[in-house]
Structure formats: structure tokens, C-alpha cells
Design a protein around this motif. Structure first.
Motif, PDB file in Angstrom:
ATOM      1  N   UNK A  95       0.833  -1.209   0.184  1.00  0.00           N
ATOM      2  CA  UNK A  95       0.084   0.090  -0.060  1.00  0.00           C
ATOM      3  C   UNK A  95       1.017   1.449  -0.062  1.00  0.00           C
ATOM      4  N   UNK A  96       0.436   2.231  -0.840  1.00  0.00           N
ATOM      5  CA  UNK A  96       1.044   3.552  -0.728  1.00  0.00           C
ATOM      6  C   UNK A  96       0.034   4.417  -0.520  1.00  0.00           C
ATOM      7  N   UNK A 112       1.293   4.432   9.090  1.00  0.00           N
ATOM      8  CA  UNK A 112       2.486   4.034   9.194  1.00  0.00           C
ATOM      9  C   UNK A 112       2.354   2.770   9.952  1.00  0.00           C
ATOM     10  N   UNK A 113       1.454   2.637  10.933  1.00  0.00           N
ATOM     11  CA  UNK A 113       1.350   1.464  11.644  1.00  0.00           C
ATOM     12  C   UNK A 113       0.799   0.118  10.945  1.00  0.00           C
ATOM     13  N   UNK A 117       3.621   2.559   2.870  1.00  0.00           N
ATOM     14  CA  UNK A 117       4.482   3.763   2.425  1.00  0.00           C
ATOM     15  C   UNK A 117       3.669   4.978   2.077  1.00  0.00           C
ATOM     16  N   UNK A 118       4.169   6.221   2.679  1.00  0.00           N
ATOM     17  CA  UNK A 118       3.779   7.461   2.670  1.00  0.00           C
ATOM     18  C   UNK A 118       4.243   8.493   1.752  1.00  0.00           C
ATOM     19  N   UNK A 119       3.621   9.223   0.897  1.00  0.00           N
ATOM     20  CA  UNK A 119       4.155  10.216  -0.060  1.00  0.00           C
ATOM     21  C   UNK A 119       3.399  11.450   0.483  1.00  0.00           C
ATOM     22  N   UNK A 120       4.258  12.190   1.069  1.00  0.00           N
ATOM     23  CA  UNK A 120       3.764  13.696   1.736  1.00  0.00           C
ATOM     24  C   UNK A 120       3.581  14.785   0.459  1.00  0.00           C
TER      25      UNK A 120
END
Length: 339
Positions: A95-96, A112-113, A117-120
Motif C-alpha cells: 500500500x502507498x 504507518x502502523x 509507504x507515505x508520499x507527503x
């Protein structure tokens, strides 16, 4: 990552509580407590978006649109991202999530937990930039990604039409006269509004509310009053009987008023949904405080506004949404002094 294990059976059939908003009309005011979707998840439990995350992923898998090996990606202000991340991850997908860099800390930590992956994206660029960044990532490798697309996917309002509307109708014994919900994707107000209109033969008044200005701090909601902002396909204004506009200050004031009102008094449970009373009491509060999210405060403000405008009568039954719990917002001005 925590050792939390997602249990999808806890989604839907959330409790309905009765709330005192200190209004003039002798009307009954109820709220759906939506963090009881995935209620024991870390960082504030679930939210109203748990419903559509399940609905969109179920629909995609049933249609064959989502297959093993594909990465699930979604732009979000927070809640949809955490719920898609949780449910997609437990089903075996990478997942992103694309989100603004000012998203509430509890929402970021929930994503996050789940291992996503996070795109800010710079929040100063506006929310449309979040959507554009997501589209650019997909365009670079279209076959690698599946986007549920909460802003265009009919499973978003469809899930609410099938579940939320029926739950409200049954929990109020069919006596609901007003349904109030905020507009983000528009899925909640559109789907639940359609369902309640059908179930009540048009007797229930459907009221959507938006922030009163483009720059606001009511998480998850969109300012759509003017035509120069992205308009979700999932939002059908024709379902609404009226639209209200709520200030950030009023939303925060009403959220804090609920905390003060129930500091010493128990929150009355009108209908427990699928949960027992012990579970509800355990997860209804944070640090023994009844704290709700920003959009829940907005919903309370919208109900108060209806009352002040003389739109509520004695004997009415009003339902609005407590979309998420306040501990997701422990790092913003709403609750930073309390949590």
C-alpha cells in the motif's frame, strides 16, 4: 508496526448515542459513533472511512479489478488512507498513501502502523495537489497500481446506502427526520441520504455541511461552494434538501462542549449496534474524556445551526456522524491541551 490484527467483522453496525447539544427545540439528537469500526485499532480506532475502504476493496476484488501483486494507492487527508492501508495490507497487498504534510499525527501514525509507504505533499499547495501527485505516481507505472478512488468509486456512496442508512433507520425505529453529514468525498451524505430517502419515503430531511471557507481546519471536509475546486463524482447534491456552512471555530467549540457536557455524565447509548455495553464504555472515551474529531464537532455545529434557524421542531429525530475519535487529533489545537 504494532501487533494489532485487523478484524473486518467489527466494521458496520456501529453504536448510536444520544447527545445533549443544548438546543431550543425539544428534539432528540443522536450520533453514530464511527470509530467502532475496527474499534480496537491503534491510534484512535477506525472511522467512518472503514466502511468505504471495505466496500471499495470488496467490490474491486469481486470484479477482478484488484489482483495479487498490485500495489494499492490512494490520495487522502488521513482516515481513508489508514483504513485502506489496514484492510489492503491484511489481504496481502502493498500500500502507498498520498497525503498532505499537515495531516493529523494520529492519522499519519495509523497509516504507518499498517505498514504503508507515505508520499507527503506540501499542504500549502492545496488538496488538489495531493490528488495530482497520486495520479502522477500511477502514470509512471500504470500496471503496478490499483487506486480505489474514493472520489469517483460508486462503491463509496453505495456502501453507505446499503449499510449506514439501514442502521440509522432501524436504530431510530424509522423515526429519523433529519440526517446531517459533512461533505468530503460526499459519499456519506450522498449514499446515506439516498438510502434514508427511500426508507422514509422522502420524509427524512438530508442536510450536508461544508466548511465556510477554503482555508479551514475541519479535517476530511472539502470547500465546494465555488466551482474552482475539485468536485468528487461521488457527491450528488440533488440528494440534499439543504447545505449548511460551518466555521472551524464553531466546529471546535462544539467538540469541546461535548467533552465538557460528558466529563462527569455517561453518554447515553441509544442502540449498541453489534457491540456489548462493556466494549462501548471501554472505547467511547480517551483518558476518561469524551473527545471527538473535528468533523464531528462540525456536525454538532450544523445541528445547532439548524436549531438556531428554526428548522427543528419538537419531536424531531436528528442523526449526525461522529466520524472519528479525538485522539487522532492530539497534536492539533483542538485537543493538544487535553490529551
Amino acid at each position: 508496526m504494532s501487533d494489532y490484527v485487523v478484524d473486518e467483522s467489527t466494521i458496520f453496525e456501529t453504536p448510536l448515542v444520544e447527545l445533549d447539544l443544548d438546543i431550543e427545540a425539544d428534539a432528540d439528537v443522536y450520533a453514530k459513533v464511527e470509530w467502532f469500526n475496527l474499534y480496537d485499532a491503534p491510534h484512535g480506532g477506525g472511522s467512518v472511512k472503514s466502511r468505504i475502504a471495505k466496500g471499495m476493496l470488496d467490490g474491486a476484488e469481486e470484479r477482478g479489478d484488484l489482483e495479487p501483486g498490485v500495489t494499492v494507492i490512494e490520495p487522502t487527508s488521513g482516515n481513508t488512507g489508514s483504513e485502506i492501508a489496514r484492510l489492503a495490507a491484511v489481504r496481502g497487498y502493498d500500500v502507498e498513501i498520498v497525503m498532505p504534510d499537515n495531516a493529523a499525527g494520529g492519522k499519519v501514525e495509523a497509516v504507518r502502523d499498517a505498514g504503508a509507504e507515505i508520499h507527503f505533499v506540501d499542504a500549502n499547495r492545496g488538496y488538489d495537489a495531493v490528488i495530482e501527485r497520486c495520479e502522477a505516481i500511477i502514470a509512471a507505472d500504470p500496471d503496478a497500481y490499483f487506486r480505489p478512488n474514493q472520489y469517483e468509486n460508486p462503491d463509496n456512496p453505495g456502501t453507505h446506502e446499503r449499510t449506514t442508512a439501514r442502521e440509522i433507520y432501524e436504530a431510530t425505529d424509522g423515526e429519523v427526520t433529519h440526517f446531517v453529514a459533512g461533505v468530503g468525498t460526499g459519499g456519506t451524505i450522498t449514499g446515506t441520504g439516498r438510502g434514508l430517502t427511500d426508507l422514509t419515503d422522502g420524509a427524512a430531511e438530508i442536510v450536508g455541511f461544508e466548511p465556510d471557507e477554503p482555508l479551514h481546519a475541519i479535517d476530511g471536509l472539502k470547500y465546494l461552494k465555488t466551482g474552482d475546486h475539485y468536485h468528487p463524482d461521488t457527491y450528488d447534491e440533488s440528494v440534499l434538501d439543504r447545505t449548511a456552512y460551518v466555521t472551524t471555530a464553531d466546529a471546535y467549540d462544539q467538540a469541546r462542549a461535548l467533552r465538557e457536557r460528558y466529563l462527569d455524565d455517561a453518554v447515553p447509548i441509544a442502540d449498541p449496534g453489534q457491540h456489548d455495553e462493556e466494549t462501548i464504555r471501554e472505547h467511547l472515551r480517551v483518558d476518561d474524556q469524551f473527545v471527538v474529531g473535528t468533523s464531528a464537532g462540525g456536525g454538532a455545529a450544523a445541528v445547532v445551526g439548524l436549531d438556531e434557524a428554526g428548522e427543528l421542531d419538537d419531536g424531531d429525530t436528528v442523526v449526525f456522524m461522529l466520524c472519528d475519535r479525538g485522539d487522532k487529533y492530539a497534536d492539533i489545537p483542538l485537543w493538544e491541551e487535553y490529551l
